[in-house]
Design a protein around this motif. Structure first.
Motif, PDB file in Angstrom:
ATOM      1  N   VAL A  39     -39.895 -22.585 -28.884  1.00 18.75           N
ATOM      2  CA  VAL A  39     -40.158 -20.702 -29.187  1.00 18.75           C
ATOM      3  C   VAL A  39     -39.001 -20.152 -29.487  1.00 18.75           C
ATOM      4  CG1 VAL A  39     -40.940 -18.523 -28.011  1.00 18.75           C
ATOM      5  CG2 VAL A  39     -41.474 -21.029 -27.286  1.00 18.75           C
ATOM      6  N   PRO A  40     -39.304 -19.620 -31.067  1.00 20.54           N
ATOM      7  CA  PRO A  40     -37.960 -18.833 -31.921  1.00 20.54           C
ATOM      8  C   PRO A  40     -37.244 -17.639 -31.095  1.00 20.54           C
ATOM      9  CG  PRO A  40     -39.710 -19.568 -32.978  1.00 20.54           C
ATOM     10  CD  PRO A  40     -40.555 -19.445 -31.763  1.00 20.54           C
ATOM     11  N   ARG A  41     -36.162 -18.082 -30.688  1.00 17.10           N
ATOM     12  CA  ARG A  41     -35.286 -16.653 -30.106  1.00 17.10           C
ATOM     13  C   ARG A  41     -36.019 -15.544 -30.503  1.00 17.10           C
ATOM     14  NH1 ARG A  41     -29.872 -20.282 -29.354  1.00 17.10           N
ATOM     15  NH2 ARG A  41     -30.853 -21.186 -27.829  1.00 17.10           N
ATOM     16  N   SER A  42     -36.199 -15.586 -31.891  1.00 17.75           N
ATOM     17  CA  SER A  42     -36.117 -14.370 -32.639  1.00 17.75           C
ATOM     18  C   SER A  42     -37.726 -13.542 -32.356  1.00 17.75           C
ATOM     19  CB  SER A  42     -36.225 -14.240 -34.371  1.00 17.75           C
ATOM     20  OG  SER A  42     -36.961 -15.286 -34.192  1.00 17.75           O
ATOM     21  N   LEU A  43     -38.792 -13.807 -32.032  1.00 13.48           N
ATOM     22  CA  LEU A  43     -40.116 -13.728 -31.439  1.00 13.48           C
ATOM     23  C   LEU A  43     -39.700 -12.915 -29.692  1.00 13.48           C
ATOM     24  CD1 LEU A  43     -42.860 -14.626 -32.254  1.00 13.48           C
ATOM     25  CD2 LEU A  43     -42.737 -16.098 -29.754  1.00 13.48           C
ATOM     26  N   PRO A  44     -40.353 -11.466 -29.914  1.00 13.35           N
ATOM     27  CA  PRO A  44     -39.757 -10.697 -28.663  1.00 13.35           C
ATOM     28  C   PRO A  44     -40.690 -10.705 -28.076  1.00 13.35           C
ATOM     29  CG  PRO A  44     -41.223  -9.510 -30.687  1.00 13.35           C
ATOM     30  CD  PRO A  44     -41.135 -11.215 -31.243  1.00 13.35           C
ATOM     31  N   MET A  45     -41.300 -12.126 -27.583  1.00 10.93           N
ATOM     32  CA  MET A  45     -41.607 -11.967 -25.815  1.00 10.93           C
ATOM     33  C   MET A  45     -40.866 -13.191 -25.348  1.00 10.93           C
ATOM     34  SD  MET A  45     -45.975 -12.647 -28.368  1.00 10.93           S
ATOM     35  CE  MET A  45     -46.268 -13.265 -26.497  1.00 10.93           C
ATOM     36  N   ASP A  46     -41.555 -13.314 -23.853  1.00  9.39           N
ATOM     37  CA  ASP A  46     -41.049 -14.359 -23.035  1.00  9.39           C
ATOM     38  C   ASP A  46     -41.454 -15.267 -23.802  1.00  9.39           C
ATOM     39  OD1 ASP A  46     -39.787 -15.135 -21.013  1.00  9.39           O
ATOM     40  OD2 ASP A  46     -41.822 -15.008 -19.716  1.00  9.39           O
ATOM     41  N   PRO A  47     -39.804 -16.341 -23.589  1.00  8.50           N
ATOM     42  CA  PRO A  47     -40.770 -17.806 -24.185  1.00  8.50           C
ATOM     43  C   PRO A  47     -41.588 -17.949 -23.636  1.00  8.50           C
ATOM     44  CG  PRO A  47     -37.964 -17.233 -24.166  1.00  8.50           C
ATOM     45  CD  PRO A  47     -39.157 -16.285 -23.396  1.00  8.50           C
ATOM     46  N   ASP A  48     -41.769 -18.552 -22.062  1.00 12.27           N
ATOM     47  CA  ASP A  48     -42.856 -18.871 -20.908  1.00 12.27           C
ATOM     48  C   ASP A  48     -44.026 -18.170 -21.661  1.00 12.27           C
ATOM     49  OD1 ASP A  48     -43.484 -20.555 -18.861  1.00 12.27           O
ATOM     50  OD2 ASP A  48     -43.813 -18.880 -17.785  1.00 12.27           O
ATOM     51  N   LEU A  49     -44.301 -17.075 -21.801  1.00 14.77           N
ATOM     52  CA  LEU A  49     -45.510 -16.505 -22.047  1.00 14.77           C
ATOM     53  C   LEU A  49     -45.983 -17.314 -23.301  1.00 14.77           C
ATOM     54  CD1 LEU A  49     -47.729 -14.471 -21.265  1.00 14.77           C
ATOM     55  CD2 LEU A  49     -46.395 -12.768 -22.739  1.00 14.77           C
ATOM     56  N   VAL A  50     -45.135 -17.319 -23.965  1.00 11.53           N
ATOM     57  CA  VAL A  50     -45.482 -17.768 -25.442  1.00 11.53           C
ATOM     58  C   VAL A  50     -46.087 -19.270 -25.096  1.00 11.53           C
ATOM     59  CG1 VAL A  50     -44.798 -18.259 -27.624  1.00 11.53           C
ATOM     60  CG2 VAL A  50     -43.721 -16.090 -26.598  1.00 11.53           C
ATOM     61  N   VAL A  51     -45.325 -19.771 -24.457  1.00 12.04           N
ATOM     62  CA  VAL A  51     -45.586 -21.968 -24.034  1.00 12.04           C
ATOM     63  C   VAL A  51     -47.357 -21.342 -23.290  1.00 12.04           C
ATOM     64  CG1 VAL A  51     -45.079 -23.548 -22.513  1.00 12.04           C
ATOM     65  CG2 VAL A  51     -43.263 -22.234 -23.717  1.00 12.04           C
ATOM     66  N   ILE A  52     -47.533 -20.566 -22.388  1.00 13.51           N
ATOM     67  CA  ILE A  52     -48.788 -20.114 -21.397  1.00 13.51           C
ATOM     68  C   ILE A  52     -49.879 -20.143 -21.927  1.00 13.51           C
ATOM     69  CG2 ILE A  52     -50.010 -18.828 -20.157  1.00 13.51           C
ATOM     70  CD1 ILE A  52     -47.292 -18.933 -18.487  1.00 13.51           C
ATOM     71  N   LEU A  53     -49.149 -19.209 -23.773  1.00  6.22           N
ATOM     72  CA  LEU A  53     -50.453 -18.382 -24.178  1.00  6.22           C
ATOM     73  C   LEU A  53     -50.684 -19.342 -25.150  1.00  6.22           C
ATOM     74  CD1 LEU A  53     -49.576 -14.504 -25.023  1.00  6.22           C
ATOM     75  CD2 LEU A  53     -50.738 -16.483 -23.523  1.00  6.22           C
ATOM     76  N   SER A  54     -49.966 -20.047 -25.642  1.00  5.22           N
ATOM     77  CA  SER A  54     -50.217 -21.021 -26.819  1.00  5.22           C
ATOM     78  C   SER A  54     -50.464 -22.841 -26.002  1.00  5.22           C
ATOM     79  CB  SER A  54     -48.723 -22.295 -27.703  1.00  5.22           C
ATOM     80  OG  SER A  54     -47.699 -22.600 -26.462  1.00  5.22           O
ATOM     81  N   GLY A  55     -50.662 -23.019 -24.605  1.00  2.00           N
ATOM     82  CA  GLY A  55     -50.987 -23.312 -24.256  1.00  2.00           C
ATOM     83  C   GLY A  55     -52.429 -23.668 -23.724  1.00  2.00           C
ATOM     84  N   VAL A  56     -53.393 -22.429 -23.798  1.00  3.68           N
ATOM     85  CA  VAL A  56     -54.079 -22.056 -23.331  1.00  3.68           C
ATOM     86  C   VAL A  56     -55.107 -22.046 -24.727  1.00  3.68           C
ATOM     87  CG1 VAL A  56     -55.363 -19.628 -22.823  1.00  3.68           C
ATOM     88  CG2 VAL A  56     -53.905 -20.773 -21.461  1.00  3.68           C
TER      89      VAL A  56
END
Length: 140
Positions: A39-56
């Protein structure tokens, strides 16, 4: 325009679908921490949320590849676009020198970048999406 896929294309479509489904499940469970390295550090979202959303998303795309044969052209393009959308994560992992999935050197992380176009090509070829793209302009 043809609605037929060869056995090889079916095999690629089903294999890619299984791969995406497995990857999505791993995002939601045992691989969750490792996926956060992408997850790019520049993405203004919680990395865990990004991982969950991309997993779904991956589970949904994988299951769609395996089951929605009548919509395979649409699904093929969506999967290809998904692979384009997650590519910045692969670049971020390289630029930030983050280890995950055995990618513990810059050389390995660079080599991985070349695999993303292969996934895009497999999504388009395995579904016949490129060949039958004219279907996108017709009404069902």
């Amino acid at each position: 325009m043809t609605n037929q896929l060869s056995k090889k294309r079916h095999a690629v479509r089903l294999t890619l679908g299984a791969f995406l489904t497995y990857a999505g499940v791993s995002h939601l469970s045992f691989g969750r921490e490792e996926f956060q390295a992408q997850v790019p550090r520049s993405l203004p979202m919680d990395p865990d949320l990004v991982v969950i959303l991309s997993g779904v998303t991956e589970v949904g795309l994988g299951l769609s590849l395996m089951t929605l044969l009548k919509k395979r052209v649409h699904v093929g393009w969506i999967v290809a676009l998904f692979f384009v959308a997650v590519f910045p994560g692969n670049i971020a992992q390289l630029l930030d020198h983050r280890d995950a999935f055995g990618l513990d050197t810059d050389g390995k992380r660079v080599a991985r970048l070349f695999f993303q176009p292969v996934l895009i090509a497999l999504a388009l070829w395995g579904t016949g999406a490129w060949r039958d793209r004219a279907q996108l302009r017709t009404k069902d």
